[in-house]
Motif scaffolding. Sequence first.
Motif, PDB file in Angstrom:
ATOM      1  N   UNK A 124      -0.188   0.435  13.148  1.00 37.51           N
ATOM      2  CA  UNK A 124      -1.369   0.364  12.299  1.00 37.51           C
ATOM      3  C   UNK A 124      -1.010   0.412  10.809  1.00 37.51           C
ATOM      4  N   UNK A 125       0.183   0.908  10.465  1.00 35.40           N
ATOM      5  CA  UNK A 125       0.538   0.987   9.051  1.00 35.40           C
ATOM      6  C   UNK A 125       0.530  -0.382   8.387  1.00 35.40           C
ATOM      7  N   UNK A 126       0.882  -1.414   9.112  1.00 35.55           N
ATOM      8  CA  UNK A 126       0.880  -2.750   8.520  1.00 35.55           C
ATOM      9  C   UNK A 126      -0.544  -3.204   8.223  1.00 35.55           C
ATOM     10  N   UNK A 127      -1.466  -2.832   9.082  1.00 35.80           N
ATOM     11  CA  UNK A 127      -2.868  -3.186   8.847  1.00 35.80           C
ATOM     12  C   UNK A 127      -3.403  -2.444   7.628  1.00 35.80           C
ATOM     13  N   UNK A 128      -2.993  -1.187   7.462  1.00 38.93           N
ATOM     14  CA  UNK A 128      -3.433  -0.415   6.298  1.00 38.93           C
ATOM     15  C   UNK A 128      -2.860  -0.994   5.009  1.00 38.93           C
ATOM     16  N   UNK A 129      -1.599  -1.418   5.049  1.00 39.81           N
ATOM     17  CA  UNK A 129      -0.985  -2.041   3.875  1.00 39.81           C
ATOM     18  C   UNK A 129      -1.731  -3.313   3.504  1.00 39.81           C
ATOM     19  N   UNK A 130      -2.092  -4.085   4.507  1.00 47.71           N
ATOM     20  CA  UNK A 130      -2.841  -5.319   4.265  1.00 47.71           C
ATOM     21  C   UNK A 130      -4.209  -5.002   3.674  1.00 47.71           C
ATOM     22  N   UNK A 131      -4.839  -3.933   4.150  1.00 39.84           N
ATOM     23  CA  UNK A 131      -6.129  -3.514   3.607  1.00 39.84           C
ATOM     24  C   UNK A 131      -6.032  -3.161   2.133  1.00 39.84           C
ATOM     25  N   UNK A 132      -4.954  -2.498   1.742  1.00 42.12           N
ATOM     26  CA  UNK A 132      -4.756  -2.167   0.323  1.00 42.12           C
ATOM     27  C   UNK A 132      -4.582  -3.435  -0.500  1.00 42.12           C
ATOM     28  N   UNK A 133      -3.830  -4.400   0.012  1.00 42.67           N
ATOM     29  CA  UNK A 133      -3.613  -5.654  -0.713  1.00 42.67           C
ATOM     30  C   UNK A 133      -4.934  -6.408  -0.904  1.00 42.67           C
ATOM     31  N   UNK A 134      -5.749  -6.415   0.142  1.00 44.31           N
ATOM     32  CA  UNK A 134      -7.057  -7.077   0.045  1.00 44.31           C
ATOM     33  C   UNK A 134      -7.927  -6.370  -0.984  1.00 44.31           C
ATOM     34  N   UNK A 135      -7.946  -5.042  -0.952  1.00 48.49           N
ATOM     35  CA  UNK A 135      -8.755  -4.272  -1.912  1.00 48.49           C
ATOM     36  C   UNK A 135      -8.295  -4.539  -3.340  1.00 48.49           C
TER      37      UNK A 135
ATOM     38  N   UNK B 188      -9.539  -7.980  -4.358  1.00 44.30           N
ATOM     39  CA  UNK B 188     -10.981  -7.954  -4.628  1.00 44.30           C
ATOM     40  C   UNK B 188     -11.272  -7.278  -5.967  1.00 44.30           C
ATOM     41  N   UNK B 189     -10.548  -6.224  -6.272  1.00 49.49           N
ATOM     42  CA  UNK B 189     -10.722  -5.536  -7.549  1.00 49.49           C
ATOM     43  C   UNK B 189     -10.436  -6.452  -8.726  1.00 49.49           C
ATOM     44  N   UNK B 190      -9.379  -7.241  -8.624  1.00 49.03           N
ATOM     45  CA  UNK B 190      -9.036  -8.179  -9.699  1.00 49.03           C
ATOM     46  C   UNK B 190     -10.108  -9.246  -9.859  1.00 49.03           C
ATOM     47  N   UNK B 191     -10.611  -9.749  -8.736  1.00 51.04           N
ATOM     48  CA  UNK B 191     -11.682 -10.742  -8.806  1.00 51.04           C
ATOM     49  C   UNK B 191     -12.937 -10.171  -9.452  1.00 51.04           C
ATOM     50  N   UNK B 192     -13.264  -8.932  -9.123  1.00 53.28           N
ATOM     51  CA  UNK B 192     -14.436  -8.285  -9.713  1.00 53.28           C
ATOM     52  C   UNK B 192     -14.251  -8.096 -11.215  1.00 53.28           C
ATOM     53  N   UNK B 193     -13.066  -7.681 -11.627  1.00 57.53           N
ATOM     54  CA  UNK B 193     -12.792  -7.504 -13.056  1.00 57.53           C
ATOM     55  C   UNK B 193     -12.918  -8.828 -13.802  1.00 57.53           C
ATOM     56  N   UNK B 194     -12.377  -9.905 -13.212  1.00 58.19           N
ATOM     57  CA  UNK B 194     -12.475 -11.226 -13.835  1.00 58.19           C
ATOM     58  C   UNK B 194     -13.933 -11.665 -13.962  1.00 58.19           C
ATOM     59  N   UNK B 195     -14.710 -11.450 -12.907  1.00 52.94           N
ATOM     60  CA  UNK B 195     -16.115 -11.847 -12.929  1.00 52.94           C
ATOM     61  C   UNK B 195     -16.886 -11.055 -13.977  1.00 52.94           C
ATOM     62  N   UNK B 196     -16.612  -9.769 -14.078  1.00 50.73           N
ATOM     63  CA  UNK B 196     -17.299  -8.944 -15.073  1.00 50.73           C
ATOM     64  C   UNK B 196     -16.895  -9.326 -16.491  1.00 50.73           C
ATOM     65  N   UNK B 197     -15.645  -9.653 -16.708  1.00 53.01           N
ATOM     66  CA  UNK B 197     -15.205 -10.016 -18.060  1.00 53.01           C
ATOM     67  C   UNK B 197     -15.809 -11.345 -18.506  1.00 53.01           C
ATOM     68  N   UNK B 198     -16.096 -12.243 -17.585  1.00 51.46           N
ATOM     69  CA  UNK B 198     -16.733 -13.517 -17.927  1.00 51.46           C
ATOM     70  C   UNK B 198     -18.192 -13.308 -18.318  1.00 51.46           C
TER      71      UNK B 198
END
Length: 120
Positions: free
Chosen positions: A88-99, A102-112
């Motif tokens: 399951x550790x690999x799934x958790x690592x993937x979850x962090x990468x996805x999060x 998503x955080x970067x996309x949200x920051x980009x959208x807010x800055x626009x």
Amino acid sequence: MCHRPTAKRRRSRSAGLAWVDGGRDGPLATPQPARTWSKALKDAKLSGFHFHDLRHTGNTFASQSGATLRELMNRMGHSTTRAALIYQHTAMERGRAIADALGKLAEEALSKQDPDGSGT
């Protein structure tokens, strides 16, 4: 020695679980497994792999594909979660990468929406 698959193995096979076919409608069964494995590695020009690595890789891929803890336990034939949690550790690592993505996309959208960062 009988080489016919057991009912449990037939169910596993039909459920799409990883299956190593020994050519007799059953799992890889040979009186000399080390020799067979060594020959397979040599033919594939690979070294440093152990047969058990296939199990680990298969369960890691299953976890990354979204297998639940119970599904991993069933694949491995375990009755406790202890071993399944390793995968399951690999799934958790993937979850962090996805999060993070998503955080970067949200920051980009807010800055626009607010290019000067004034909040207005």
